[in-house]
Design an enzyme around this catalytic site. Sequence first.
Site, PDB file in Angstrom:
ATOM      1  N   CYS A 120       0.812  -1.073   0.091  1.00  0.00           N
ATOM      2  CA  CYS A 120      -0.027   0.028  -0.054  1.00  0.00           C
ATOM      3  C   CYS A 120       0.674   1.184  -0.048  1.00  0.00           C
ATOM      4  O   CYS A 120       0.175   2.471  -0.026  1.00  0.00           O
ATOM      5  CB  CYS A 120      -0.790   0.109   1.144  1.00  0.00           C
ATOM      6  SG  CYS A 120      -1.989  -1.514   1.188  1.00  0.00           S
ATOM      7  N   HIS A 259      -2.566   7.038   4.552  1.00  0.00           N
ATOM      8  CA  HIS A 259      -2.991   5.636   3.856  1.00  0.00           C
ATOM      9  C   HIS A 259      -4.240   5.452   4.554  1.00  0.00           C
ATOM     10  O   HIS A 259      -4.454   5.434   5.907  1.00  0.00           O
ATOM     11  CB  HIS A 259      -2.100   4.516   3.905  1.00  0.00           C
ATOM     12  CG  HIS A 259      -2.680   3.296   3.524  1.00  0.00           C
ATOM     13  ND1 HIS A 259      -3.262   3.205   2.319  1.00  0.00           N
ATOM     14  CD2 HIS A 259      -2.689   2.109   3.976  1.00  0.00           C
ATOM     15  CE1 HIS A 259      -3.673   1.891   2.227  1.00  0.00           C
ATOM     16  NE2 HIS A 259      -3.360   1.294   3.289  1.00  0.00           N
ATOM     17  N   ASN A 289      -9.930   0.192   2.047  1.00  0.00           N
ATOM     18  CA  ASN A 289      -8.629   0.295   1.677  1.00  0.00           C
ATOM     19  C   ASN A 289      -8.186  -0.187   0.289  1.00  0.00           C
ATOM     20  O   ASN A 289      -8.432  -1.323  -0.185  1.00  0.00           O
ATOM     21  CB  ASN A 289      -7.985  -0.860   2.703  1.00  0.00           C
ATOM     22  CG  ASN A 289      -6.358  -0.780   2.487  1.00  0.00           C
ATOM     23  OD1 ASN A 289      -5.852  -0.135   1.525  1.00  0.00           O
ATOM     24  ND2 ASN A 289      -5.652  -1.425   3.401  1.00  0.00           N
TER      25      ASN A 289
HETATM   26  O1  UT7 Z   1      -3.260  -1.515   4.114  1.00  0.00           O
HETATM   27  C1  UT7 Z   1      -2.710  -2.454   4.730  1.00  0.00           C
HETATM   28  C2  UT7 Z   1      -2.702  -2.389   6.368  1.00  0.00           C
HETATM   29  N1  UT7 Z   1      -3.937  -3.006   6.677  1.00  0.00           N
HETATM   30  C3  UT7 Z   1      -4.204  -2.814   7.905  1.00  0.00           C
HETATM   31  O2  UT7 Z   1      -3.695  -1.465   8.375  1.00  0.00           O
HETATM   32  C4  UT7 Z   1      -5.242  -3.382   8.795  1.00  0.00           C
HETATM   33  C5  UT7 Z   1      -4.693  -3.058  10.244  1.00  0.00           C
HETATM   34  N2  UT7 Z   1      -5.594  -3.998  11.096  1.00  0.00           N
HETATM   35  C6  UT7 Z   1      -6.799  -3.434  11.415  1.00  0.00           C
HETATM   36  O3  UT7 Z   1      -7.392  -2.602  10.695  1.00  0.00           O
HETATM   37  C7  UT7 Z   1      -7.703  -4.329  12.362  1.00  0.00           C
HETATM   38  O4  UT7 Z   1      -6.756  -5.251  13.412  1.00  0.00           O
HETATM   39  C8  UT7 Z   1      -8.931  -5.195  11.740  1.00  0.00           C
HETATM   40  C9  UT7 Z   1      -9.991  -4.476  11.329  1.00  0.00           C
HETATM   41  C10 UT7 Z   1      -8.261  -6.262  10.731  1.00  0.00           C
HETATM   42  C11 UT7 Z   1      -9.309  -5.907  12.911  1.00  0.00           C
HETATM   43  O5  UT7 Z   1      -9.830  -5.324  14.104  1.00  0.00           O
HETATM   44  P1  UT7 Z   1      -9.464  -5.675  15.436  1.00  0.00           P
HETATM   45  O6  UT7 Z   1     -10.315  -4.481  16.308  1.00  0.00           O
HETATM   46  O7  UT7 Z   1      -7.851  -5.442  15.606  1.00  0.00           O
HETATM   47  O8  UT7 Z   1      -9.988  -7.040  15.624  1.00  0.00           O
HETATM   48  P2  UT7 Z   1      -9.207  -8.219  15.900  1.00  0.00           P
HETATM   49  O9  UT7 Z   1      -8.511  -8.758  14.944  1.00  0.00           O
HETATM   50  O10 UT7 Z   1      -8.734  -8.020  17.485  1.00  0.00           O
HETATM   51  O11 UT7 Z   1     -10.604  -9.346  16.068  1.00  0.00           O
HETATM   52  C12 UT7 Z   1     -11.450  -8.941  17.300  1.00  0.00           C
HETATM   53  C13 UT7 Z   1     -12.845 -10.268  16.687  1.00  0.00           C
HETATM   54  C14 UT7 Z   1     -12.232 -11.488  16.732  1.00  0.00           C
HETATM   55  O12 UT7 Z   1     -13.037 -12.278  17.438  1.00  0.00           O
HETATM   56  P3  UT7 Z   1     -12.665 -12.944  19.094  1.00  0.00           P
HETATM   57  O13 UT7 Z   1     -11.435 -13.551  18.821  1.00  0.00           O
HETATM   58  O14 UT7 Z   1     -12.359 -11.665  19.725  1.00  0.00           O
HETATM   59  O15 UT7 Z   1     -13.880 -13.808  19.218  1.00  0.00           O
HETATM   60  C15 UT7 Z   1     -12.226 -11.693  15.196  1.00  0.00           C
HETATM   61  O16 UT7 Z   1     -12.521 -13.060  14.978  1.00  0.00           O
HETATM   62  O17 UT7 Z   1     -13.427  -9.689  15.897  1.00  0.00           O
HETATM   63  C16 UT7 Z   1     -13.576 -10.935  14.991  1.00  0.00           C
HETATM   64  N3  UT7 Z   1     -13.768 -10.383  13.411  1.00  0.00           N
HETATM   65  C17 UT7 Z   1     -14.709  -9.963  13.130  1.00  0.00           C
HETATM   66  N4  UT7 Z   1     -16.141 -10.179  13.482  1.00  0.00           N
HETATM   67  C18 UT7 Z   1     -16.950  -9.650  12.707  1.00  0.00           C
HETATM   68  C19 UT7 Z   1     -12.642 -10.370  12.760  1.00  0.00           C
HETATM   69  N5  UT7 Z   1     -13.179  -9.904  11.503  1.00  0.00           N
HETATM   70  C20 UT7 Z   1     -14.487  -9.966  12.025  1.00  0.00           C
HETATM   71  C21 UT7 Z   1     -15.737  -9.377  10.860  1.00  0.00           C
HETATM   72  N6  UT7 Z   1     -16.750  -9.177  11.406  1.00  0.00           N
HETATM   73  N7  UT7 Z   1     -15.451  -8.992   9.500  1.00  0.00           N
END
Ligand code: UT7
Length: 342
Positions: A120, A259, A289
């Site tokens: 990115c 970004h 994104n």
């Molecule tokens: O340009 C490239 C760079 N990419 C990025 O910068 C992305 C960076 N990361 C992020 O933006 C965030 O980490 C995410 C948006 C990907 C995830 O958000 P988060 O607040 O860090 O969530 P998490 O990974 O800590 O997951 C929290 C919960 C999990 O469930 P448990 O384990 O707590 O039961 C996930 O399984 O949310 C769950 N989860 C979802 N739930 C509903 C993950 N994806 C989803 C979803 N819908 N789409």
Amino acid sequence: MIGRANGDAAVSITGFGCYVPERVLTNDELARLVDTSDEWIRERTGIRERRIAGPEQALSDLCVPAAEQALEHAGVPARDVELLIVATVTPDMFFPSTGAILADRLGAPDAAAYDLSAGCTGFMYALAQAYGMIAGGLVDRALVVGGDVLSRIMDWTDRSTCVLFGDGAGAVMLERVDAGGFHGFELGADGGGGVHLNMPAGGSRIPATAESIAARQHFARMNGREVFKFATRVLVSSAAAVLEACDTSVDDVDVYIPHQANVRIIDHAAKKLGIPDDRVVINVDRFGNTSSGSIPLGIADAAADGRLRPGKLVLMTGMGAGLTWGSALMEWTAVFDGGGNG
Ligand code: UT7
């Protein structure tokens, strides 16, 4: 690397354009595909919807209208372009490069044309390369395009990635100007972190086989939490580094174009850097994104809403796969009446 611009050679953006596909994919539609909800996506990312390329659209099809707008805004005929860089991780095909395909489609037979892979952050790397070629006297006119069709490498059964990304492209024309333009750049890469955001197969490490396809290794994979930590760190450190190298206070930044991966990452960086909300450009809510497209799409947004006017100081910072990061500080020089279809 960190570098301050050559004071004897002012180089700036003299035209821009952007393109996003017409098809809008909403969070509610995604909730019918995978176990997610509009509420989760909005709260955790700020994304409301994203654009998805039509089945007949490859990357170059998104780049052509964006590039044509940039050329028109700059008043530069395509045949005068001497350098054409396409920053992307989703080229039309491995080779020939989308840069070469685009140069042909635009009618730029004298351009050195190639693709640049820096995740990115690709658009920021490409800006720095084009700046260097112009400031060094090798070329006079460079077209820098950032774009991706990430929908083609999404695993539409993986809710942790497929809700985040969208398709789009943006382009800018770089030329010498009398004054203003780029002040400096800071770029970096940490290949050790590459494992956190990658597409494992399809290259020389894991060529395409029935097994690699069955193992879903031709899709993008991401450790969201690790990338989140990386992103919140480098958006701040890279911006601070380029500001320091250019002896500029963050208070002087008029427009901040980070970004667009997640609104929470952007809010964190803006707060840490001390940039007020009204100076921050956000399009992740409408486009998700878009990888290398996100910053040039942000340029088009800021121009359209009147924030990009001559004399305004613009800070751009990208981050992404590699892991890579990059910032540019510039004084905006061009006058526009808006642009793009986004
Ligand atoms: O340009 C490239 C760079 N990419 C990025 O910068 C992305 C960076 N990361 C992020 O933006 C965030 O980490 C995410 C948006 C990907 C995830 O958000 P988060 O607040 O860090 O969530 P998490 O990974 O800590 O997951 C929290 C919960 C999990 O469930 P448990 O384990 O707590 O039961 C996930 O399984 O949310 C769950 N989860 C979802 N739930 C509903 C993950 N994806 C989803 C979803 N819908 N789409």
